[in-house]
Design a protein around this motif. Sequence first.
Motif: not given
Length: 881
Positions: A109-114, A116-131
Amino acid sequence: MSAAALLAQADSEQDDNGHFFDRFVDTVTAPEAGDRVVEWLTTGIEWALLVAIFAVPALLLFGGAVGRRYGLATGGLVGLVVMWWYRIRPDEVVASGTRRFPSGDGTVECRDAIVDADGGLVDCSSGLIAQVRQNTVLDSWQIPVGDWVEQVVFWVDNNMKATLAVIEWPFRTLLKVIVDDWLLQMSWLTVCVAVFLLGWFFRNFQVGLLAFLGLLICGLLGDSYWRETALTIGFIGVAVLLCVAIGIPIGILCGRVDGAWKVVRPVLDAMQVVHSFVYMLPFIFFFGVGFVSATMVTMTFALPPLIRLTNLGIRQVPEDVVEASRAYGAPEWRVLTDVQLPLARPALMTGLNQTLLLAISMLGIAAIMGAGGLGRLLFQAISNLDIAQAGSGGLAFFLVAVVLDRLSQPEAGDSGNLLSRIASAWRNRRTPEKLLEAAQQADASRALPDAGDDTPDEAFVQASSRERAGMIVTAAGAVVALAALAMPWNVNAGLVSAYARSADTDLRTEQCSGNWVQTGALDPLAADGEALVCDGTASFVSNSFNGIAASGGSWFGIFLAILSAAALFAALNTLLRPGQGSRWLSAHGALVFSLASLVPAVAYLFARPPDDVAASGIYSLGAGVFVAAVGSLVAVGGACVWMWSSPMSARRPLPASVSWGRLLGGSFAVLLLVMGGYAGWSFDTRAESVIDDELQAELDRIAAEGAEASAAARAAATAADEAEAAGDEVQAQELRREQSRQLALEGVKAADITAMIAQAQRQGDIIHDGFESEGAGLGIWTLVAGIAALALSVPAIGLLGIDETFRYRWSSVVAGLGLGVAVVPLAWIVTIVRVADANFVSGVGAMFVLTAGVTLFSASRSTLAEFERNKVYGDIPVGAG
């Protein structure tokens, strides 16, 4: 069927091809090419913006470096880096919110995850800048304003019920008394007369008459429309009354106490900046939907201009006048009531008018809030796509708005139409002082000192012998036209009334030399035993109908009487009191009224009766129509002599240029006449009209079968009675069953006839336009009069010379023809309303022609309004002239 009917009832194949005008527009505009142009333009703008994003910081960098302004160059370099990072670096796709993603043998379970194009998990935390780059931060950082408002509303609703009841009481009480107990309980005519007297007393006779006619039309639209009209008037009246009760005292307080104005002004700014949709929600939460909450919202929206203008009017009273009143010992309440309020009257009246206009503009929102009135009718019409209801409701809405606006206008505010005035009120909600200029100028002009004894003696020029002769001839022609109304106009059948009422196709009286007896007395087996037949010789007696009768001239005669009486009164007024009274009681008024009476008389004289009336050979025109036309023609001739010898001059010089706008307006009017001639003047869905010969033959066959079944049922009933009398019960029961079968068959046949007639009525109207031979042909004569008016507009606008008197005389002729053109369709509409059968109505073509006539008349009215009878000054010899 007419051309208008074919256009109105086009089938699917015609719809595919479209009207020739629509096909022409489609050919010359090429919408596909327009879409390509828009696409190219959009792409160009996007590239231009993209270049500008990099070009601006680059120019800053280059300019700072060249000019050795290193701070500017550094800013440009930072800007370039930021733009490059924002546009060139691949965006991280952020999955907003908390989600589950597959991970190994389980899920994570991840909140605001990064992702990929297919919806696969890249990083469990995107960070404030990405948001921030993808607006995901807006889901994570929310200000709970809505929750705060909800908490306040619930608290107020639970703990301040008594306060809310006190606030609601005046609104609910006034609505009950003014709307429910007064307006809805009074007769519609009583309300119309009351508004007329109100307008006459507070404004003038013209405003009162306009208000009366406007509400009269609202009532004639139907009882349901009148009820909604009364609701609308009461709703606006209550809102404005409460605005006055609250706004004027607050405005006076703000005008006299600076501290109060400093507190009230930001509140007014907030009330006018916030949209009504925002602050109408608390009223709905606290007071529910309906008239009460709608009145509160309307009052809140319309109140600020009245407070602002009252404050401004009090503050604009000259200080020296106020100080002088105080120096003479006047107490403050006398300073307010005797000095400040009278001098602030233009501001108060302008504020009241602006408040009323803003209240009118809120009627649509009031309908959304559940209030009744004309706004609700329009809202329903739009929701249900009911064109007829939208047209009638829109007309009533417009008329009520005009009436209320005219009644509340300050004396200097008579210019501009309603829509422009409402738009002006809306634009100047925060700066209403801009609307005071006209009112203050008019008030200053009224305050100019009187000339008094320095004014020279003056009198209107007396009529010359030639002018008197013209007046006498005009009066004689008008008297002849009026006398013609008592003479026969139609014999044995109606003319216009026969189109609208089937009974008017034969108005002869049947006379019997013997006695009238019931059909059942002669034939016990007759289908209609109560019908009366003559047991002797029947004959027909001719009947005639005068110019006022519903089957005679009807409203054609009534309008002719009004116009002829106006021409007669103008002649008598000038003979006895030259120059006195209204300017329309002069030479140009007599000419306008005489021409306006001639046009409908000629149109009625040459109108064609319905085909069944003409085919019967019993109809003929009476002598009254000819006498009325001759009398109107004589009046026109006398008015021309009078006009061309009358000493009239303009109060102000007319523009020394050609009035091309009037010519354009006349051309538009003729175009409307052509459109109105080809459009439908009557729409008929009566059963006797929509049944053609083939359908009638089928109906006759079914009716004959039903008559046979009815006769068989009666015969079976008689035979059953005889069998019962003979004691043969078996035979009697069989005959009763046969009677029942025949009665059922008769009912089936009657139902078939009803269904076939209903289907024929649904297939389309029988439409007659203003030109075709099957109709009355009134459009032909209105078009002739309109073309004549357009031709005579050439000298009237100054193309043949700019002499004022020359233009004035021809403008009178154009105005008379235009008024006559307007009278013809108006008389047609009202005559049909007077006698029409169900499912017969007048058509929109008559409304087009009416609009054209009003346009022709209005184009010349401004010129005629400038002229008045000449005056002589100084010592006037007795018997001069």
